[in-house]
Design a protein around this motif. Structure first.
Motif, PDB file in Angstrom:
ATOM      1  N   UNK C  84      81.999  63.467  -7.479  1.00 28.67           N
ATOM      2  CA  UNK C  84      80.675  63.822  -6.957  1.00 28.67           C
ATOM      3  C   UNK C  84      79.951  62.564  -6.497  1.00 28.67           C
ATOM      4  N   UNK C  85      80.083  61.488  -7.304  1.00 29.76           N
ATOM      5  CA  UNK C  85      79.429  60.227  -6.958  1.00 29.76           C
ATOM      6  C   UNK C  85      79.999  59.628  -5.670  1.00 29.76           C
ATOM      7  N   UNK C  86      81.229  59.996  -5.315  1.00 26.63           N
ATOM      8  CA  UNK C  86      81.784  59.495  -4.063  1.00 26.63           C
ATOM      9  C   UNK C  86      81.276  60.327  -2.896  1.00 26.63           C
ATOM     10  N   UNK C  87      81.245  61.645  -3.095  1.00 23.76           N
ATOM     11  CA  UNK C  87      80.949  62.544  -1.981  1.00 23.76           C
ATOM     12  C   UNK C  87      79.463  62.558  -1.619  1.00 23.76           C
ATOM     13  N   UNK C  88      78.591  62.545  -2.634  1.00 23.66           N
ATOM     14  CA  UNK C  88      77.162  62.719  -2.360  1.00 23.66           C
ATOM     15  C   UNK C  88      76.589  61.598  -1.485  1.00 23.66           C
ATOM     16  N   UNK C  89      76.825  60.291  -1.816  1.00 19.60           N
ATOM     17  CA  UNK C  89      76.302  59.258  -0.928  1.00 19.60           C
ATOM     18  C   UNK C  89      76.800  59.408   0.498  1.00 19.60           C
ATOM     19  N   UNK C  90      78.086  59.785   0.661  1.00 24.82           N
ATOM     20  CA  UNK C  90      78.643  59.918   2.002  1.00 24.82           C
ATOM     21  C   UNK C  90      77.862  60.948   2.805  1.00 24.82           C
ATOM     22  N   UNK C 125      81.542  55.631  -7.515  1.00 21.96           N
ATOM     23  CA  UNK C 125      82.446  56.745  -7.734  1.00 21.96           C
ATOM     24  C   UNK C 125      83.870  56.266  -7.880  1.00 21.96           C
ATOM     25  N   UNK C 126      84.258  55.298  -7.020  1.00 22.14           N
ATOM     26  CA  UNK C 126      85.634  54.807  -7.048  1.00 22.14           C
ATOM     27  C   UNK C 126      85.910  54.066  -8.354  1.00 22.14           C
ATOM     28  N   UNK C 127      84.955  53.195  -8.744  1.00 23.62           N
ATOM     29  CA  UNK C 127      85.151  52.444  -9.987  1.00 23.62           C
ATOM     30  C   UNK C 127      85.194  53.398 -11.187  1.00 23.62           C
ATOM     31  N   UNK C 230      90.346  66.129  -6.053  1.00 24.61           N
ATOM     32  CA  UNK C 230      91.066  65.316  -5.078  1.00 24.61           C
ATOM     33  C   UNK C 230      90.522  65.563  -3.676  1.00 24.61           C
ATOM     34  N   UNK C 231      90.239  66.846  -3.389  1.00 22.35           N
ATOM     35  CA  UNK C 231      89.701  67.190  -2.071  1.00 22.35           C
ATOM     36  C   UNK C 231      88.374  66.478  -1.830  1.00 22.35           C
ATOM     37  N   UNK C 232      87.571  66.306  -2.897  1.00 22.15           N
ATOM     38  CA  UNK C 232      86.291  65.602  -2.765  1.00 22.15           C
ATOM     39  C   UNK C 232      86.517  64.169  -2.295  1.00 22.15           C
ATOM     40  N   UNK C 233      87.489  63.480  -2.921  1.00 19.14           N
ATOM     41  CA  UNK C 233      87.761  62.098  -2.502  1.00 19.14           C
ATOM     42  C   UNK C 233      88.217  62.055  -1.055  1.00 19.14           C
TER      43      UNK C 233
END
Lengths: 100, 169, 323
Positions: C84-90, C125-127, C230-233
């Motif tokens: 979620x932390x990866x997708x939301x900022x994007x 998100x990645x870390x 995985x789809x989120x990433x």
């Protein structure tokens, strides 16, 4: 319109939480994180005063505080990493080589 | 409306920082602190400090906290979680903190500040906060600005010297 | 009443942008597979629909129905929050992009600065994913990614200062307005080159895909993820490509402004320029090999950093002397 006392109270509460963290936790990283929180509580107070008097000095100093926080984080973490490498410990009350 | 959002952000900040101080796992604590910083950025926007809100996210959340996470991962935190978390002087410290809190309460309780003055710009309109801040920073506060850059340089060199591994031949 | 009306309009705009972006991002995966296939003289996906046009939808349904595995030794909470932390900022970054002269969600004074700030949150998100997975591959990928994104964020930010000095504003719409006559890419070619390289590194694309590096780290930070997580990433990666391409379009290629004697609406121009830049992104993936880690850092700090500083100095000098 948010009164100035609200900003000051929030800043004070955060400062106290941070101070409690610094004094009470053993883990050195936790102490550094708590110091970050204390610096930020000061930032909130600065911004509150800037809002009150419509004067940008407060915001400028908040930026300086962030610069100082960056320095503190870099040096503090460097010390912790070298300490962790040499003595493999992170708890501050174990670092007592100069205490006898 | 402003007051509602202020309380929302304030509750978020206080909640996240309480979470931060009490976590046993350092990574969880750092992530809670990031959450607190994000709420703080919202608070700064509310107080008319848009640029500062950006700086808060970019430098604090996106820079300094990533540095923390990075360093924590370099160390071994798995063991530290199982150790005793609180210092022996905790009770004393808590008493001192509560005393300080009482003092702050008394000082703030006096109140009596006049109503806030209005900014010379409106939120979200140009020329706004960024221009005004740049104007002040590069004229009135040029010297402290330069000193801050020297401080950053010193910290950078210091950090490299401290953390560099000794090269043994 | 006015506030309610404004809120409804804003919500509709957000819904439209989110819907279109999600769809385009899904089809970006199709486009990538197709383009790379044709560069390598293959056909790519052909089975689902005409020339495989329904492939992204089939993939989405497949990922949605797959079992969602959380490793036993993983840190459950952080493991779930990470995608979620990866997708939301994007997706948040789309809120300040001007898609045409009138269509945008909002315009703020710190527009481009806001995008930089929010995109710097993506690294969390990645870390988090790398650490929470409790796997060596994931942790190595996350550490690589943290160092890489933290360093290249600096060049990305500094490369934007040149165009911003010319535009004299951080507001995205004002930056587009400032390019009515000449696109900034002609004034700031050096800045654009640095920006593009830094953007490749920021989005973890070839030749800087060290954090994923499927030939050495399995899949880097998302090795342990499956199903929708995985789809989120996956979606976040393509959403980030679209955002960085959009920033390139807005800051260097005149945004929604086109060539004046060809009458096309603003968002068509925007889509055309965006498509061209995304095509280059995909093209590079089919062409270039991966950088080694020390080469990546050397390129950044010893080559791009002085270059971008020189660019800022030159821009300031020229602006002071001639404008």
């Amino acid at each position: 319109m948010v009164p100035l006392t609200h900003y000051l109270a929030l800043g004070a509460i955060l400062f106290l939480i941070g101070a409690a963290g610094v004094i009470m936790r053993r883990n050195a990283i936790m102490i550094l994180l708590s110091i970050e929180l204390m610096l930020n509580s000061v930032n909130i107070t600065f911004v509150g005063f800037a809002r009150q008097w419509a004067d940008l000095t407060g915001q400028v100093f908040a930026i300086f505080v962030i610069a100082v926080a960056a320095c503190e984080a870099a040096v503090g973490l460097a010390i912790l990493i070298s300490l962790n490498r040499d003595r493999s410990m992170v708890n501050v009350d174990e670092i007592n080589l100069l205490k006898w | 409306m402003e007051l509602v959002f202020f309380y929302l952000f304030a509750a978020g900040i206080v909640g996240a920082s309480l979470l931060m101080v009490t976590r046993a796992n350092v990574i969880h604590a750092a992530l809670s602190l990031v959450l607190a910083f994000l709420f703080m950025a919202g608070l700064f926007v509310l107080a008319g400090a848009e640029f500062l809100a950006g700086v808060q996210i970019l430098i604090y959340a996106g820079g300094i906290m990533v540095l923390y996470l990075f360093s924590i991962m370099l160390m071994n935190v798995g063991v530290a979680v199982r150790l005793r978390q609180w210092h022996r002087q905790s009770a004393l410290a808590l008493a001192a903190a509560l005393l300080l809190a009482a003092e702050v309460w008394v000082v703030l309780g006096r109140g009596g500040y006049p109503a806030a003055q209005a900014w010379s710009w409106r939120l979200g309109q140009t020329p706004g906060n960024v221009e005004a801040l740049g104007q002040v920073l590069y004229t009135k506060f040029l010297f402290p600005f330069e000193v801050a850059s020297v401080l950053l340089l010193a910290a950078m060199i210091g950090a490299i010297v401290l953390a560099k591994r000794q090269i043994t031949r | 009443m006015e506030i309610a009306a404004e809120a409804v309009i804003a919500l509709v705009k957000i819904a439209v942008v989110l819907g279109v972006v999600s769809l385009v991002v899904a089809y970006l995966t199709y486009l990538e597979r197709k383009i790379i296939a044709h560069i390598q003289q293959r056909l790519g996906p052909m089975r689902v629909g005409w020339h495989g046009l329904l492939q992204p939808i089939a993939d989405g349904v497949k990922l949605f129905l797959k079992e969602d595995i959380i490793p036993d030794k993983a840190d459950k909470v952080v493991f779930v929050i990470a995608p979620i932390m990866v997708l939301v900022p994007a997706f948040v970054e789309y809120s300040v992009l001007p898609f045409s002269s009138t269509f945008y969600i909002t315009q703020v004074n710190i527009g481009i600065f806001f995008i930089l700030a929010v995109s710097s949150l993506g690294v969390f998100g990645i870390v988090m994913a790398g650490w929470a997975s409790n796997s060596k591959y994931s942790l190595l990928g996350a550490l690589r990614s943290a160092a890489q994104m933290l360093s290249y964020e600096i060049f990305l930010g500094f490369s934007l200062i040149g165009p911003l000095m010319l535009a004299g504003s951080l507001n995205m719409q004002k930056i587009v307005e400032a390019q009515s006559d000449v696109w900034f890419v002609f004034y700031q070619p050096l800045a654009f080159v640095v920006f593009f390289i830094a953007a490749l590194a920021e989005t973890n694309r070839v030749p800087f895909d060290l954090p994923e590096a499927e030939t050495e780290l399995v899949a880097g930070f998302h090795t342990e993820y499956s199903g929708m997580k995985f789809a989120f990433f996956f979606l976040a990666e393509y959403a980030n490509i679209m955002v960085t391409s959009s920033v390139a379009v807005t800051l260097f290629f005149g945004g929604w402004k086109g060539i004046s004697w060809i009458p096309l609406p603003g968002f068509v121009w925007y889509a055309l320029k965006l498509g061209a830049i995304i095509f280059v992104f995909i093209w590079l993936r089919a062409t270039l090999p991966r950088y080694r880690y020390d080469q990546l850092m050397r390129l950044g700090w010893k080559f791009m950093f002085p270059l971008v500083m020189a660019n800022i100095f030159l821009t300031g000098l020229v602006k002071y002397l001639f404008l």
